[in-house]
Design a protein around this motif. Structure first.
Motif, PDB file in Angstrom:
ATOM      1  N   GLU A 146      37.442 -58.743  54.600  1.00  0.00           N
ATOM      2  CA  GLU A 146      36.398 -59.585  55.183  1.00  0.00           C
ATOM      3  C   GLU A 146      36.816 -60.143  56.544  1.00  0.00           C
ATOM      4  O   GLU A 146      35.991 -60.321  57.437  1.00  0.00           O
ATOM      5  CB  GLU A 146      36.048 -60.728  54.225  1.00  0.00           C
ATOM      6  N   ARG A 155      29.138 -59.618  60.182  1.00  0.00           N
ATOM      7  CA  ARG A 155      29.346 -60.415  58.964  1.00  0.00           C
ATOM      8  C   ARG A 155      28.102 -60.382  58.079  1.00  0.00           C
ATOM      9  O   ARG A 155      28.209 -60.343  56.850  1.00  0.00           O
ATOM     10  CB  ARG A 155      29.719 -61.852  59.325  1.00  0.00           C
ATOM     11  N   TYR A 158      28.142 -57.137  56.211  1.00  0.00           N
ATOM     12  CA  TYR A 158      29.180 -57.181  55.179  1.00  0.00           C
ATOM     13  C   TYR A 158      28.730 -58.012  53.976  1.00  0.00           C
ATOM     14  O   TYR A 158      28.855 -57.571  52.829  1.00  0.00           O
ATOM     15  CB  TYR A 158      30.482 -57.757  55.744  1.00  0.00           C
ATOM     16  N   HIS A 159      28.197 -59.203  54.216  1.00  0.00           N
ATOM     17  CA  HIS A 159      27.798 -60.081  53.105  1.00  0.00           C
ATOM     18  C   HIS A 159      26.611 -59.529  52.326  1.00  0.00           C
ATOM     19  O   HIS A 159      26.488 -59.780  51.129  1.00  0.00           O
ATOM     20  CB  HIS A 159      27.506 -61.499  53.614  1.00  0.00           C
ATOM     21  N   PRO A 162      28.903 -55.692  50.610  1.00  0.00           N
ATOM     22  CA  PRO A 162      30.339 -55.496  50.829  1.00  0.00           C
ATOM     23  C   PRO A 162      30.865 -54.179  50.258  1.00  0.00           C
ATOM     24  O   PRO A 162      31.838 -53.624  50.774  1.00  0.00           O
ATOM     25  CB  PRO A 162      30.979 -56.707  50.154  1.00  0.00           C
TER      26      PRO A 162
END
Length: 186
Positions: A146, A155, A158-159, A162
């Motif tokens: 992360e 981000r 990714y969130h 993931p």
């Protein structure tokens, strides 16, 4: 204008410019010119141009790796790469995944329209973007950490998912694009 991190290739610089629209109007279009420059004692490369919509002057100054006077040409497909073995300092793994996704979707449209050359170009770019994500994988690690995501956009990606940053998933999607190339350049 502050100095951005080192750019590894012209393709990486071009992609960075495409991902950063005009702050005034949001347009992605500009006619860019590039020139060698310096930021203090550090070699740099300046891209400047006017926004095609609002005519706002835009400028980005990228640091260059030591010993370079201009960003390297990444080369023709299928060997196009955005940089060497080191991870990008300009785009994080989430941004690279967005590029891979956009190119994959556009390749499908090009294939439906019968434009095999465009579809192949887009799939090669998707493969190269996925390979860039792999450069953020720690040696022997199963997933991109992360901490490798520094941009708001990256981000967010990714969130949201993931699991898309696991080594095996990256390889499967890369292989999908390679297996679905409409033609192979010689």
């Amino acid at each position: 204008m502050s100095l951005l991190p080192a750019v590894r290739s012209r393709d990486e610089a071009d992609l960075y410019l495409e991902l950063h629209p005009c702050a005034r109007c949001g347009s992605m279009e500009a006619a860019w010119t590039g020139t060698a420059t310096a930021q203090g004692s550090r070699p740099a490369y300046r891209y400047s141009g006017r926004c095609a919509e609002c005519r706002e002057q835009r400028e980005f100054v990228f640091a260059l790796p030591d010993g370079r006077t201009a960003p390297a040409d990444a080369g023709p497909h299928p060997t196009t790469r955005f940089g060497g073995p080191q991870p990008s300092a300009l785009l994080d793994p989430g941004e690279w995944l967005l590029v891979a996704d956009w190119c994959g979707q556009a390749a499908e449209v090009a294939e439906r329209e019968g434009d095999d050359a465009e579809a192949a170009d887009l799939r090669w770019t998707a493969v190269a973007a996925l390979e860039e994500i792999g450069k953020f994988l720690p040696d022997g690690g199963d997933a991109v950490p992360e901490a490798a995501f520094w941009s708001t956009r990256g981000r967010t990606v990714y969130h949201r998912e993931p699991g898309r940053f696991r080594r095996r998933r990256i390889e499967v999607v890369r292989d999908f694009h390679l297996d679905h190339m409409p033609w192979s350049p010689s």
